[in-house]
Design a protein around this motif. Structure first.
Motif, mmCIF file in Angstrom:
data_model
loop_
_atom_site.group_PDB
_atom_site.id
_atom_site.type_symbol
_atom_site.label_atom_id
_atom_site.label_comp_id
_atom_site.label_asym_id
_atom_site.label_seq_id
_atom_site.Cartn_x
_atom_site.Cartn_y
_atom_site.Cartn_z
ATOM 1 N N PRO A 109 -25.697 66.148 56.599
ATOM 2 C CA PRO A 109 -24.269 65.822 56.702
ATOM 3 C C PRO A 109 -23.739 65.239 55.400
ATOM 4 N N ILE A 110 -22.437 65.423 55.177
ATOM 5 C CA ILE A 110 -21.770 64.953 53.963
ATOM 6 C C ILE A 110 -20.879 63.759 54.301
ATOM 7 N N TYR A 111 -20.792 62.794 53.373
ATOM 8 C CA TYR A 111 -19.945 61.625 53.572
ATOM 9 C C TYR A 111 -18.469 62.021 53.706
ATOM 10 N N ASP A 112 -17.757 61.337 54.593
ATOM 11 C CA ASP A 112 -16.302 61.391 54.585
ATOM 12 C C ASP A 112 -15.812 60.562 53.397
ATOM 13 N N LYS A 113 -14.813 61.043 52.681
ATOM 14 C CA LYS A 113 -14.380 60.395 51.443
ATOM 15 C C LYS A 113 -13.747 59.023 51.659
ATOM 16 N N TYR A 114 -13.244 58.749 52.862
ATOM 17 C CA TYR A 114 -12.506 57.501 53.078
ATOM 18 C C TYR A 114 -13.385 56.305 53.449
ATOM 19 N N ASP A 115 -14.317 56.513 54.350
ATOM 20 C CA ASP A 115 -15.079 55.359 54.809
ATOM 21 C C ASP A 115 -16.590 55.517 54.669
ATOM 22 N N GLY A 116 -17.031 56.625 54.084
ATOM 23 C CA GLY A 116 -18.454 56.794 53.843
ATOM 24 C C GLY A 116 -19.279 57.122 55.066
ATOM 25 N N THR A 117 -18.615 57.353 56.202
ATOM 26 C CA THR A 117 -19.341 57.756 57.405
ATOM 27 C C THR A 117 -19.555 59.264 57.383
ATOM 28 N N PHE A 118 -20.304 59.762 58.346
ATOM 29 C CA PHE A 118 -20.564 61.192 58.425
ATOM 30 C C PHE A 118 -19.689 61.822 59.508
ATOM 31 N N ARG A 119 -19.261 63.051 59.263
ATOM 32 C CA ARG A 119 -18.496 63.827 60.234
ATOM 33 C C ARG A 119 -19.253 65.103 60.539
ATOM 34 N N SER A 120 -19.219 65.527 61.785
ATOM 35 C CA SER A 120 -19.990 66.701 62.191
ATOM 36 C C SER A 120 -19.503 67.975 61.529
ATOM 37 N N ASP A 121 -18.224 67.974 61.073
ATOM 38 C CA ASP A 121 -17.675 69.196 60.477
ATOM 39 C C ASP A 121 -17.863 69.265 58.971
ATOM 40 N N LEU A 122 -18.422 68.237 58.374
ATOM 41 C CA LEU A 122 -18.598 68.233 56.920
ATOM 42 C C LEU A 122 -20.020 68.636 56.557
ATOM 43 N N ARG A 123 -20.159 69.878 56.116
ATOM 44 C CA ARG A 123 -21.426 70.429 55.675
ATOM 45 C C ARG A 123 -21.173 71.246 54.405
ATOM 46 N N VAL A 124 -22.222 71.564 53.687
ATOM 47 C CA VAL A 124 -22.085 72.404 52.491
ATOM 48 C C VAL A 124 -21.638 73.799 52.919
ATOM 49 N N PRO A 125 -20.480 74.282 52.419
ATOM 50 C CA PRO A 125 -20.010 75.614 52.801
ATOM 51 C C PRO A 125 -20.682 76.710 51.973
ATOM 52 N N GLU A 126 -20.616 77.920 52.492
ATOM 53 C CA GLU A 126 -20.989 79.101 51.737
ATOM 54 C C GLU A 126 -19.753 79.669 51.042
ATOM 55 N N VAL A 127 -19.973 80.403 49.975
ATOM 56 C CA VAL A 127 -18.855 81.013 49.259
ATOM 57 C C VAL A 127 -18.095 81.989 50.154
ATOM 58 N N SER A 128 -18.797 82.662 51.051
ATOM 59 C CA SER A 128 -18.134 83.598 51.961
ATOM 60 C C SER A 128 -17.075 82.892 52.812
ATOM 61 N N GLU A 129 -17.346 81.664 53.251
ATOM 62 C CA GLU A 129 -16.373 80.900 54.041
ATOM 63 C C GLU A 129 -15.156 80.544 53.200
ATOM 64 N N TYR A 130 -15.415 80.167 51.969
ATOM 65 C CA TYR A 130 -14.326 79.839 51.032
ATOM 66 C C TYR A 130 -13.433 81.053 50.783
ATOM 67 N N ILE A 131 -14.034 82.210 50.583
ATOM 68 C CA ILE A 131 -13.254 83.429 50.348
ATOM 69 C C ILE A 131 -12.353 83.714 51.547
#
Length: 211
Positions: free
Chosen positions: A83-105
């Protein structure tokens, strides 16, 4: 929260690593940028051990997750399990993961934003071919701009997509010699020029004879 309203005249605004409302280089950040008045969404790309294209700024997960995990030595599955830190409070969110380039496209395409992809990793020919084929798969190669500080990355991308848009990234200490600009022109590269080196003299001296 929308894009700051400015008298931008003919300037085009690019969402750097997504929108500042959300953690950078995440799906949430890209969707937030897509819903706002940006011309393009910029992001950073690395290559995993199993040759997947993933999005994060550094080559290690440490800064964004607290886990010391090197991208090129890890599989996509291993990275996305962290999991990746939320930028505001440093907690973890279930939706924050490393994306693939295909998702970005797909997000850029859905929201009709130009995809500005900074290639951080050193690409092989195989990587470059697979990357351009990925953009072709989603019919978005013409709406992409590939940027990199690594000259050979852009040469390799152009090898498999001769008409794609590329920009060589320059730093604040860049000296624009005639030899360098001739090399840029010969390769038909655009320049991503650092703000401190974008002077009237540089533009007047070089732009007219090369465009």
């Amino acid at each position: 929260m929308n894009t700051i309203k400015i008298d931008r005249k003919n300037c085009k605004l690019v969402a750097h690593a997504g929108h500042g409302l959300e953690t950078e280089n995440t799906i949430a950040g890209f969707i937030a940028a897509g819903n706002r008045d940006y011309y393009a969404i910029e992001t950073d790309m690395h290559v995993t051990k199993d040759k997947k294209f993933v999005i994060l700024h550094n080559d290690n997960m440490l800064a964004i997750s607290g886990v010391d995990k090197v991208v090129k030595d890890s599989t996509l599955e291993e990275l996305q399990a962290i999991p990746i830190y939320d930028k505001y409070d440093g907690t973890f969110r279930s939706d924050l993961r490393v994306p693939e380039v295909s998702e970005y496209i797909k997000i850029c395409k859905k929201y009709e934003k130009v995809a500005v992809l900074e290639i951080k990793a050193k690409l092989t020919d195989e990587d470059a071919e697979n990357l351009t084929e990925l953009f072709k798969k989603y019919e978005y190669l013409e709406k992409a701009i590939f940027i990199s500080f690594k000259w050979d990355n852009l040469v390799r991308v152009r090898k498999f997509a001769p008409d794609c848009k590329v920009q060589f990234l320059t730093g604040g200490e860049m000296v624009f010699t005639d030899e360098f600009l001739d090399k840029v022109a010969a390769n038909k590269f655009d320049l991503d020029i650092h703000v401190w080196t974008t002077t009237k003299e540089v533009i007047e001296k070089n732009a007219p004879k090369r465009h």
